[in-house]
Design a protein around this motif. Structure first.
Motif, short mmCIF file in Angstrom:
data_model
loop_
_atom_site.label_atom_id
_atom_site.label_comp_id
_atom_site.label_asym_id
_atom_site.label_seq_id
_atom_site.Cartn_x
_atom_site.Cartn_y
_atom_site.Cartn_z
N ALA A 32 33.68 51.28 36.95
CA ALA A 32 34.87 51.81 37.63
C ALA A 32 35.18 50.68 38.65
O ALA A 32 36.57 50.80 38.94
N VAL A 33 34.34 49.71 39.38
CA VAL A 33 34.86 48.70 40.09
C VAL A 33 35.99 47.85 39.58
O VAL A 33 37.09 47.62 40.03
N LEU A 34 35.72 47.48 38.15
CA LEU A 34 36.65 46.47 37.65
C LEU A 34 38.17 47.05 37.54
O LEU A 34 39.08 46.21 37.89
N PRO A 35 38.40 48.14 37.35
CA PRO A 35 39.77 48.77 37.27
C PRO A 35 40.24 48.99 38.59
O PRO A 35 41.37 49.08 38.63
N LEU A 36 39.24 49.24 39.57
CA LEU A 36 39.70 49.35 40.92
C LEU A 36 40.29 48.18 41.40
O LEU A 36 41.29 48.20 42.05
N ILE A 37 39.73 46.85 41.11
CA ILE A 37 40.15 45.51 41.60
C ILE A 37 41.44 45.52 41.09
O ILE A 37 42.41 45.17 41.84
N ALA A 38 41.47 45.73 39.75
CA ALA A 38 43.07 45.41 39.32
C ALA A 38 44.09 46.42 39.62
O ALA A 38 45.29 45.84 39.72
N ALA A 39 43.62 47.63 40.12
CA ALA A 39 44.58 48.53 40.66
C ALA A 39 45.30 48.01 42.09
O ALA A 39 46.43 48.58 42.26
N THR A 40 44.44 47.38 42.59
CA THR A 40 44.94 46.93 43.99
C THR A 40 46.13 45.92 43.87
O THR A 40 47.05 46.21 44.79
N LEU A 41 46.27 45.54 42.70
CA LEU A 41 47.38 44.47 42.70
C LEU A 41 48.71 45.38 42.43
O LEU A 41 49.66 44.62 42.64
N LEU A 42 48.85 46.51 42.42
CA LEU A 42 50.12 47.41 42.46
C LEU A 42 50.59 47.52 43.83
O LEU A 42 51.85 48.07 44.02
N THR A 43 49.81 47.15 44.87
CA THR A 43 50.13 47.56 46.29
C THR A 43 50.46 46.03 46.95
O THR A 43 49.83 45.14 46.61
N ILE A 97 40.53 43.68 49.92
CA ILE A 97 41.54 42.98 48.93
C ILE A 97 42.88 43.07 49.64
O ILE A 97 43.17 44.21 49.93
N HIS A 98 43.61 42.00 49.93
CA HIS A 98 44.85 42.04 50.33
C HIS A 98 45.70 41.36 49.38
O HIS A 98 45.78 40.25 49.28
N PRO A 99 46.56 42.14 48.63
CA PRO A 99 47.31 41.72 47.47
C PRO A 99 48.75 41.18 48.11
O PRO A 99 49.52 41.17 46.92
N ALA A 100 48.97 41.34 48.87
CA ALA A 100 50.51 41.07 49.50
C ALA A 100 51.03 39.97 48.87
O ALA A 100 52.23 39.57 48.22
N GLY A 101 50.29 38.70 48.97
CA GLY A 101 50.95 37.40 48.58
C GLY A 101 50.64 37.16 47.09
O GLY A 101 50.97 35.92 46.66
N ALA A 102 50.22 37.96 46.29
CA ALA A 102 49.80 37.96 45.06
C ALA A 102 51.29 37.32 44.08
O ALA A 102 52.18 37.96 44.46
N ALA A 103 51.12 36.14 43.65
CA ALA A 103 52.54 35.89 43.05
C ALA A 103 52.22 35.43 41.54
O ALA A 103 53.21 35.41 40.78
N SER A 104 51.09 34.82 40.98
CA SER A 104 51.22 34.39 39.88
C SER A 104 51.05 35.66 38.92
O SER A 104 50.54 36.83 39.14
N ARG A 105 51.59 35.47 37.30
CA ARG A 105 51.70 36.57 36.48
C ARG A 105 51.13 36.16 35.25
O ARG A 105 50.98 36.81 34.44
N GLU A 106 50.30 34.95 35.26
CA GLU A 106 49.83 34.19 34.01
C GLU A 106 48.37 33.80 34.33
O GLU A 106 48.06 33.37 35.48
N ILE A 107 47.40 34.32 33.37
CA ILE A 107 46.03 33.86 33.68
C ILE A 107 45.49 33.16 32.35
O ILE A 107 45.82 33.54 31.22
N LEU A 108 44.96 32.02 32.48
CA LEU A 108 44.69 31.09 31.31
C LEU A 108 43.34 31.43 30.55
O LEU A 108 42.72 32.14 31.33
N PRO A 109 43.20 30.98 29.41
CA PRO A 109 42.13 31.43 28.63
C PRO A 109 40.39 31.09 29.66
O PRO A 109 39.84 32.19 29.33
N SER A 163 38.92 41.85 32.22
CA SER A 163 40.11 41.04 32.87
C SER A 163 41.43 41.49 32.23
O SER A 163 42.42 41.12 32.87
N ASN A 164 41.47 42.13 31.23
CA ASN A 164 42.45 42.56 30.49
C ASN A 164 43.22 43.94 31.35
O ASN A 164 44.24 44.12 30.98
N LEU A 165 42.51 44.27 32.29
CA LEU A 165 43.11 45.41 33.08
C LEU A 165 43.93 45.01 34.00
O LEU A 165 44.68 45.72 34.53
N VAL A 166 44.19 43.65 34.05
CA VAL A 166 45.45 43.42 35.16
C VAL A 166 46.86 43.52 34.47
O VAL A 166 47.61 43.43 35.09
N MET A 167 46.73 43.81 33.16
CA MET A 167 48.19 43.75 32.60
C MET A 167 48.97 44.95 32.96
O MET A 167 50.11 44.81 33.12
#
Length: 418
Positions: free
Chosen positions: A24-35, A73-85, A94-98
């Motif tokens: 449950a935690v892993l998708p919740l962390i990803a979901a914070t990137l929406l705000t 988690i404060h995602p306001a400054g999130a800028a990168s859209r690319e994650i390396l191997p 980690s694919n849940l950030v897509m």
């Protein structure tokens, strides 16, 4: 490398508090990137998978801080859209950030994720959902790249009720124009938890826990605080260990309604399991009985509990038939159980387990997270000393496993190999 040393044969008895659910935690962390607003997750377990997902969010530009069981988690400054191997390969989830990246910025480029080698887990259902909402997808040189001028609601039918695909499409649809319907959606409690968190952020989602989920897109989201649901697989693992040692336990915080299929099998094997307003009680006496079991999507018997139930079957009276219908490569623990004296025969997706009177301690290797849990359960049941190698797999999904088992009377310690 580290390993666990288990002196088996002790009856486990006592009380444990169940940790927050890893899945449950892993998708919740990803979901914070929406705000853009601060979010707080409570009841977050101290796990290696959680730490990697925090790294992913931080890499994408979010401010991430963990204090005890609270994750800020404060995602306001999130800028990168690319994650390396190197980062993606450390964690399948980690694919849940897509979904969040596509939903908020209409673009992502990520490497194919890693994870346990338990079988094929293709990304096609995730990507088909994104395409249906208006994204274009390019897959080349080990990367997945998605672009969209905007996302529109769509009517999406999943070929299989994939948990990851359901979560990713839900998150992508939250900020899309119009209404999205996900048919044949996964029904796991973790899906419901994600819906509840997203709705706290201002999303409009209905139907999680059922076959059809409806998401009405909104323009923006706010911040929120949320407590993670308890980990039903951790709870099931401890129930199995206690049942296998003819013990008695109270699991504080465990959700009976999330574990119906597991509890039904434990009862069928002869354990007494009772619901309590504060958790679950189990007591077992004498030798367990053989059962037949088939893994299925929720609310069926979870594939993540298949290795642990096999461990119990190894000493159950009679012959058990176990069918793994989710992953094609999830019987790797059977060979390790045979080192301990188990009588297990594998034919494709079917395992036939003839119960033996006892297991004997041996040196065994955890090949993945839940296989490792099964070997710990078997080691606690066995006579003599069992050495479980590959303990790093266990650190991905079990918080303080040694101390929790020790509190129940187990002789279990961690040591460096060699």
């Amino acid at each position: 490398m580290e390993r666990l040393v288990i002196v088996g044969g002790n009856r486990l008895e006592g009380e444990l508090r169940v940790s927050g659910a890893k899945n449950a935690v892993l998708p919740l962390i990803a979901a914070t990137l929406l705000t853009r607003k601060p979010c707080v997750l409570e009841g977050v377990p101290d796990l290696r998978d959680v730490a990697v997902m925090m790294e992913v969010a931080s890499f994408l530009g979010a401010e991430v801080k963990k204090e005890g069981e609270s994750l800020y988690i404060h995602p306001a400054g999130a800028a990168s859209r690319e994650i390396l191997p190197p980062l993606m390969r450390r964690l399948r989830a980690s694919n849940l950030v897509m979904g969040p990246l596509l939903g908020r910025w209409h673009y992502f480029k990520v490497a194919y994720p890693g994870g346990c080698a338990i079988g094929s887990r293709p990304m096609d259902l995730h990507l088909k959902g994104f395409v249906a909402m208006g994204a274009s997808i390019v897959e080349k040189q080990g990367f997945i790249e998605a672009k969209a001028s905007r996302l529109r609601g769509a009517d999406i039918l999943l070929d299989f009720p994939s948990v990851g695909a359901t979560e990713n499409i839900m998150m992508a649809a939250v900020l899309a124009e119009g209404v999205t319907l996900i048919r044949n959606a996964a029904r796991e409690p973790e899906i419901v938890d994600l819906q509840n968190f997203l709705n706290k952020l201002g999303a409009r989602i209905q139907g999680a826990g059922q076959d059809v989920i409806r998401i009405e897109g909104v323009k923006e989201l706010t911040g929120a605080s949320h407590r993670v649901i308890p980990d039903r697989i951790e709870a099931g693992t401890y129930l199995a260990a206690v049942a296998g040692t003819k013990g008695k336990v109270f699991l504080r915080g465990a959700r009976y309604d999330h574990m119906a299929a597991v509890i039904a099998k434990l009862r069928e094997m002869g354990a007494r399991v009772e619901e309590d307003p504060a958790g679950i009680r189990l007591e077992a006496e004498g030798r367990l009985k053989a059962v037949d079991c088939r893994t299925l999507p929720y609310p069926g018997f979870p594939t993540d509990m298949q290795p642990q139930i096999m461990a119990l079957m190894t000493t159950a009276k009679g012959t058990s038939i176990l069918c793994e219908s989710i992953f094609e490569n999830r019987f790797r623990h059977a060979a390790e159980l045979k080192r301990m004296g188990a009588d297990v025969k594998i034919e494709g997706k079917i395992a036939v387990i003839n119960g033996v009177s006892k297991l004997s301690g041996a040196v065994v290797e955890a090949t993945d997270l839940r296989a490792g849990a099964a070997l710990v359960v078997a080691g606690l049941m066995a006579e003599g000393v069992t050495y479980v190698e590959g303990v790093h797999h266990l650190d991905r999904g079990y918080e303080r496993m040694e101390s929790k088992f020790q509190s129940l009377g187990a002789q279990l310690t961690r040591e460096r190999e060699g």
